[in-house]
Design an enzyme around this catalytic site. Structure first.
Site, PDB file in Angstrom:
ATOM      1  N   TRP A 188      35.753  42.564  44.826  1.00 49.37           N
ATOM      2  CA  TRP A 188      36.825  41.758  44.236  1.00 49.37           C
ATOM      3  C   TRP A 188      37.490  42.604  43.155  1.00 49.37           C
ATOM      4  CZ3 TRP A 188      37.162  40.096  38.999  1.00 49.37           C
ATOM      5  CH2 TRP A 188      38.372  39.422  38.722  1.00 49.37           C
ATOM      6  N   GLU A 229      37.115  39.870  48.654  1.00 55.08           N
ATOM      7  CA  GLU A 229      37.340  38.533  48.082  1.00 55.08           C
ATOM      8  C   GLU A 229      38.785  38.365  47.615  1.00 55.08           C
ATOM      9  OE1 GLU A 229      34.694  37.688  44.829  1.00 55.08           O
ATOM     10  OE2 GLU A 229      35.480  35.660  44.525  1.00 55.08           O
ATOM     11  N   LYS A 231      42.122  36.052  46.056  1.00 49.00           N
ATOM     12  CA  LYS A 231      42.309  35.184  44.897  1.00 49.00           C
ATOM     13  C   LYS A 231      43.777  34.820  44.734  1.00 49.00           C
ATOM     14  CE  LYS A 231      40.934  34.782  40.083  1.00 49.00           C
ATOM     15  NZ  LYS A 231      39.994  35.214  39.060  1.00 49.00           N
ATOM     16  N   ASP A 268      36.198  32.150  47.625  1.00 42.01           N
ATOM     17  CA  ASP A 268      35.647  31.592  46.389  1.00 42.01           C
ATOM     18  C   ASP A 268      36.294  30.224  46.186  1.00 42.01           C
ATOM     19  OD1 ASP A 268      35.629  30.938  43.487  1.00 42.01           O
ATOM     20  OD2 ASP A 268      34.673  32.894  43.259  1.00 42.01           O
ATOM     21  N   HIS A 271      39.461  29.966  44.002  1.00 38.86           N
ATOM     22  CA  HIS A 271      40.524  30.959  44.143  1.00 38.86           C
ATOM     23  C   HIS A 271      41.764  30.488  44.878  1.00 38.86           C
ATOM     24  CE1 HIS A 271      37.993  34.750  43.115  1.00 38.86           C
ATOM     25  NE2 HIS A 271      37.861  33.774  42.251  1.00 38.86           N
ATOM     26  N   HIS A 295      31.749  31.982  47.883  1.00 39.80           N
ATOM     27  CA  HIS A 295      31.355  31.923  46.484  1.00 39.80           C
ATOM     28  C   HIS A 295      31.417  30.464  46.054  1.00 39.80           C
ATOM     29  CE1 HIS A 295      31.785  36.265  44.754  1.00 39.80           C
ATOM     30  NE2 HIS A 295      30.803  36.140  45.619  1.00 39.80           N
ATOM     31  N   ASP A 303      40.567  28.453  37.834  1.00 38.92           N
ATOM     32  CA  ASP A 303      39.351  29.141  38.301  1.00 38.92           C
ATOM     33  C   ASP A 303      38.411  29.328  37.120  1.00 38.92           C
ATOM     34  OD1 ASP A 303      37.603  30.667  39.878  1.00 38.92           O
ATOM     35  OD2 ASP A 303      38.584  32.523  39.261  1.00 38.92           O
ATOM     36  N   ASP A 305      35.236  28.670  36.742  1.00 42.53           N
ATOM     37  CA  ASP A 305      33.851  29.048  37.015  1.00 42.53           C
ATOM     38  C   ASP A 305      32.835  28.185  36.268  1.00 42.53           C
ATOM     39  OD1 ASP A 305      33.994  31.458  38.886  1.00 42.53           O
ATOM     40  OD2 ASP A 305      35.351  32.095  37.298  1.00 42.53           O
ATOM     41  N   ASP A 335      28.752  31.612  42.118  1.00 38.17           N
ATOM     42  CA  ASP A 335      29.595  32.401  41.214  1.00 38.17           C
ATOM     43  C   ASP A 335      30.164  31.486  40.132  1.00 38.17           C
ATOM     44  OD1 ASP A 335      31.164  34.279  39.987  1.00 38.17           O
ATOM     45  OD2 ASP A 335      32.689  34.371  41.570  1.00 38.17           O
TER      46      ASP A 335
HETATM   47  C1  RNT Z   1      36.561  36.518  40.091  1.00 39.92           C
HETATM   48  C2  RNT Z   1      35.726  36.490  41.313  1.00 39.92           C
HETATM   49  C3  RNT Z   1      34.520  37.378  41.292  1.00 39.92           C
HETATM   50  C4  RNT Z   1      33.801  37.347  39.970  1.00 39.92           C
HETATM   51  C5  RNT Z   1      32.453  38.006  39.980  1.00 39.92           C
HETATM   52  C6  RNT Z   1      31.997  38.312  38.587  1.00 39.92           C
HETATM   53  O1  RNT Z   1      37.530  35.561  40.076  1.00 39.92           O
HETATM   54  O2  RNT Z   1      35.346  35.195  41.607  1.00 39.92           O
HETATM   55  O3  RNT Z   1      33.692  37.056  42.352  1.00 39.92           O
HETATM   56  O4  RNT Z   1      33.641  36.046  39.500  1.00 39.92           O
HETATM   57  O5  RNT Z   1      32.449  39.079  40.788  1.00 39.92           O
HETATM   58 ZN    ZN Z   2      33.981  34.905  43.205  1.00 44.04          ZN
END
Ligand code: RNT
Ligand code: ZN
Length: 428
Positions: A188, A229, A231, A268, A271, A295, A303, A305, A335
């Site tokens: 990513w 990955e 986004k 993810d 994302h 993810h 996003d 997290d 994640d």
């Molecule tokens: C970032 C991505 C990625 C990170 C990690 C730390 O938006 O989701 O996967 O969160 O690699």
């Molecule tokens: Zn991620």
């Protein structure tokens, strides 16, 4: 503390209810035990990493919170992981970032990292009999301060990140070899722009060229699986993300056409547009590609997290996988990062919520629902979907915890409190 007897009684009752829907709870428990979840190490220290200089987040991702007791070195981080893993039922892998290299004073750039800098992780994982996954770290670094890495127009910067990704793949392959389990290496990059770019195309072409070069070397799929990955946006890079969903969909088609048929896409959960969920995307991707990496995360308005909990979006994802009969085509990795609560509790809550959602999906009377659909009985389909969401899967979950020798329900709180008192508070 929940009594085992109470758990068993509730389980027996649940088993009978599920039998009415044609679901064998014993078979679901067996399947659940074999599904591997990849636990991300970076929740443990707010994505700080173990390098002496640099580290930390940038490129649109952010960890906040000051909960005391953050690990100060690799041993403390592994100790915390041990504690979390003790409280998790089922099989786990652990997911590393390149920034968790242990350089022991060596002055090396990320483009020069070697497998030996991860030897402690490998030994630790081998000892526990678990696999490891890996990610190049293209953020939290002075050469990432433009929010451009693999698509940087400056050849020197781009070269650095290409080389970093190349050594990361090599390390990942060595890890896979050492542990006898394929290591997933997920790329990513944060590349993007805060405001409207004048030349979107330029950076995307550079990213494509960089990926072509990085992925050119072939490794055995028994040791290494590559993933990319996509986004939508990040904080500070709201207007443009080079590696968008469409970019990587195209890249995947390109790579597979070139013969790199092992490359997979990472979706993810945070994302995409805030109202867009990834559940609907799974069957589309599985129509064309054999495997998929997810993810598991929880975006709150962006996003962000947040720690995964049992919400609709996670349940939806797992149900889609179940309905596609595709748990064996899926790599599930968590994640998220929250430094405002006990970081071990974050792992435990998030991983247990993820696995509980998998269980709820396994227990869904999918055959009955599909039958109603095939017969065009859409009202029956809706009734069954609605009822199946409320079947007593939590009674089966508690039974799973008992079978696996971990605390059921919230009974693990006591373990967390003891660890917080005896270990975390002493790190001040
Ligand atoms: C970032 C991505 C990625 C990170 C990690 C730390 O938006 O989701 O996967 O969160 O690699
Ligand atoms: Zn991620």
């Amino acid at each position: 503390m929940m009594k085992t007897e109470t758990i068993n009684k509730a389980y027996e009752a649940a088993k009978e209810v599920y039998a009415l829907y044609g679901i064998d709870t014993e078979a679901a428990l067996k399947q659940l035990a074999d599904i591997e979840l990849s636990l991300h190490c970076w929740q443990g220290d707010d994505v700080a990493g173990l390098e002496s200089s640099g580290g930390g987040v940038s490129g649109g991702i952010m960890a906040t919170g000051q909960f005391p007791g953050k690990p100060r070195n690799g041993d403390e981080l592994r100790n915390d992981l041990d504690e979390a893993l003790k409280l998790l039922p089922g099989k786990q892998k652990v997911n590393l970032h390149a920034s968790y290299a242990e350089l022991d004073g060596e002055d090396l750039g990320r483009d020069q990292y070697e497998t030996r800098h991860f030897q402690k992780w490998i030994d630790w994982a081998k000892n526990k009999g678990i696999g490891l996954d890996f990610n190049p770290t293209c953020f939290g670094h002075e050469l990432a301060s433009d929010d451009l890495t693999l698509s940087h127009p400056d050849e020197r910067v781009r070269r650095f990140w290409i080389d970093h990704c190349k050594v990361s793949r090599k390390i990942a392959a060595d890890i896979g070899k050492a542990l006898g389990k394929p290591c997933i290496c997920n790329i990513w990059v944060p590349d993007g722009m805060k405001d409207m770019p004048a030349d979107r195309m330029r950076y995307r072409k550079l990213l494509k060229d960089s990926l072509d070069e990085i992925l050119a070397e072939k490794y055995d799929a028994d040791v290494l699986i590559d993933a990319v990955e996509c986004k939508l946006f990040g904080v500070g890079v709201e207007s443009y993300t080079v590696g968008s969903h469409e970019f990587y969909m195209g890249y995947l088609a390109h790579a597979h056409a070139q013969g790199n048929t092992d490359l997979i896409l990472t979706l993810d959960m945070g994302h995409f547009h805030p109202t867009e969920t990834i559940a609907d995307k799974i069957s589309s991707l599985l129509t064309f590609y054999p495997k998929l990496l997810i993810h598991v995360s929880r975006p709150v308005k962006w996003d962000s997290d947040h720690v995964v909990v049992s919400d609709e979006s996670v349940q939806d994802v797992m149900r889609e996988i179940k309905r596609a009969d595709a748990f064996d085509r899926m790599y599930l990795a968590t994640d998220f990062f929250d430094g405002s609560i006990n970081r071990i509790s974050a792992w435990v809550v998030g991983l247990r919520a993820t696995r509980r959602a998998v269980l709820a999906a396994l227990l869904e009377p999918t055959a009955m629902i599909k039958k109603a659909e095939n017969e065009k009985n859409y009202s029956d389909r809706l009734v069954l979907i609605e009822e199946s969401r409320n079947l007593p899967y939590n009674a089966v979950w508690n039974k799973f915890c008992v079978n696996q020798g971990v605390p059921a329900g919230s009974d693990y709180l006591n373990d967390l409190h003891i660890y917080e008192r005896d270990v975390l508070q002493k790190r001040a």
